[in-house]
Write a protein that holds these residues in place. Structure first.
Motif, PDB file in Angstrom:
ATOM      1  N   ARG A   1      43.199  47.103  34.189  1.00 38.44           N
ATOM      2  CA  ARG A   1      42.914  46.756  35.575  1.00 38.44           C
ATOM      3  C   ARG A   1      42.567  48.001  36.386  1.00 38.44           C
ATOM      4  O   ARG A   1      41.613  47.994  37.166  1.00 38.44           O
ATOM      5  N   ALA A   2      43.304  49.084  36.176  1.00 40.11           N
ATOM      6  CA  ALA A   2      43.021  50.333  36.896  1.00 40.11           C
ATOM      7  C   ALA A   2      41.643  50.872  36.517  1.00 40.11           C
ATOM      8  O   ALA A   2      40.900  51.347  37.385  1.00 40.11           O
ATOM      9  N   ARG A   3      41.292  50.770  35.240  1.00 39.51           N
ATOM     10  CA  ARG A   3      39.969  51.238  34.798  1.00 39.51           C
ATOM     11  C   ARG A   3      38.863  50.424  35.464  1.00 39.51           C
ATOM     12  O   ARG A   3      37.873  50.984  35.928  1.00 39.51           O
ATOM     13  N   ARG A   4      39.036  49.102  35.546  1.00 39.20           N
ATOM     14  CA  ARG A   4      38.021  48.268  36.198  1.00 39.20           C
ATOM     15  C   ARG A   4      37.883  48.636  37.669  1.00 39.20           C
ATOM     16  O   ARG A   4      36.768  48.731  38.197  1.00 39.20           O
ATOM     17  N   ARG A   5      39.004  48.837  38.355  1.00 39.46           N
ATOM     18  CA  ARG A   5      38.959  49.191  39.779  1.00 39.46           C
ATOM     19  C   ARG A   5      38.299  50.549  39.977  1.00 39.46           C
ATOM     20  O   ARG A   5      37.509  50.729  40.908  1.00 39.46           O
ATOM     21  N   LEU A   6      38.617  51.517  39.121  1.00 36.68           N
ATOM     22  CA  LEU A   6      38.002  52.839  39.248  1.00 36.68           C
ATOM     23  C   LEU A   6      36.504  52.779  38.961  1.00 36.68           C
ATOM     24  O   LEU A   6      35.711  53.425  39.663  1.00 36.68           O
ATOM     25  N   GLN A   7      36.104  52.025  37.955  1.00 35.08           N
ATOM     26  CA  GLN A   7      34.681  51.915  37.650  1.00 35.08           C
ATOM     27  C   GLN A   7      33.925  51.252  38.795  1.00 35.08           C
ATOM     28  O   GLN A   7      32.807  51.665  39.129  1.00 35.08           O
ATOM     29  N   ALA A   8      34.506  50.243  39.412  1.00 34.62           N
ATOM     30  CA  ALA A   8      33.867  49.602  40.567  1.00 34.62           C
ATOM     31  C   ALA A   8      33.735  50.591  41.715  1.00 34.62           C
ATOM     32  O   ALA A   8      32.694  50.654  42.380  1.00 34.62           O
ATOM     33  N   GLN A   9      34.774  51.394  41.942  1.00 36.00           N
ATOM     34  CA  GLN A   9      34.716  52.381  43.020  1.00 36.00           C
ATOM     35  C   GLN A   9      33.696  53.471  42.701  1.00 36.00           C
ATOM     36  O   GLN A   9      33.011  53.953  43.604  1.00 36.00           O
ATOM     37  N   VAL A  10      33.569  53.851  41.441  1.00 32.86           N
ATOM     38  CA  VAL A  10      32.561  54.840  41.048  1.00 32.86           C
ATOM     39  C   VAL A  10      31.172  54.307  41.340  1.00 32.86           C
ATOM     40  O   VAL A  10      30.308  55.029  41.853  1.00 32.86           O
TER      41      VAL A  10
END
Length: 139
Positions: A99-108
């Motif tokens: 979940r953290a990886r998905r959120r970070l990728q979206a923010q990137v």
């Protein structure tokens, strides 16, 4: 990017599991000390206590010393809870990591659009407008 909410929070079950493990440890220690009392107290000139045994249950527990059951049960429960905690922690950690990886990728993607792509597109538009203006003047 630093303000991205990664959803990191504590688990409600972790303190509960820890408290139960501590109780299991206390039970094991009390059972072990209780088993040693009949051996140690006579060395100091004191009367050795009798060790109570389970009786009247009609099960396989009849005749077993209570402190030995406390010792074995505490150790077994501690090991079982340790394994359960490792399994739960691993599974929950993997889900939270994803979940953290998905959120970070979206923010990137958002930051890259705002900081890199949008300024380049604006500059390209200015270059097109300039080229069109030069073409009108020359042509």
């Amino acid at each position: 990017m630093a303000r991205t909410d990664l959803g990191a929070r504590g688990s409600w079950w972790w303190p509960l599991l820890g408290a139960i493990q501590w109780l299991a440890l206390v039970a094991a220690v009390v059972g072990g000390v209780w088993l040693l009392l009949p051996v140690v107290l006579p060395l100091w000139g004191m009367v050795a206590p009798t060790i109570p045994q389970v009786a009247g249950t009609g099960t396989w527990l009849d005749g077993w010393p209570v402190p030995l059951l406390a010792l074995l049960g505490g150790v077994a429960l501690g090991v079982l809870l340790g394994l359960l905690g490792a399994l739960l922690g691993g599974a929950i950690g993997a889900a939270r990591r994803a979940r953290a990886r998905r959120r970070l990728q979206a923010q990137v993607r958002v930051v890259a659009q705002e900081v890199v792509v949008a300024p380049i597109e604006a500059e390209r538009e200015r270059a097109r407008a300039f080229a069109a203006a030069v073409a009108r003047v020359v042509g």
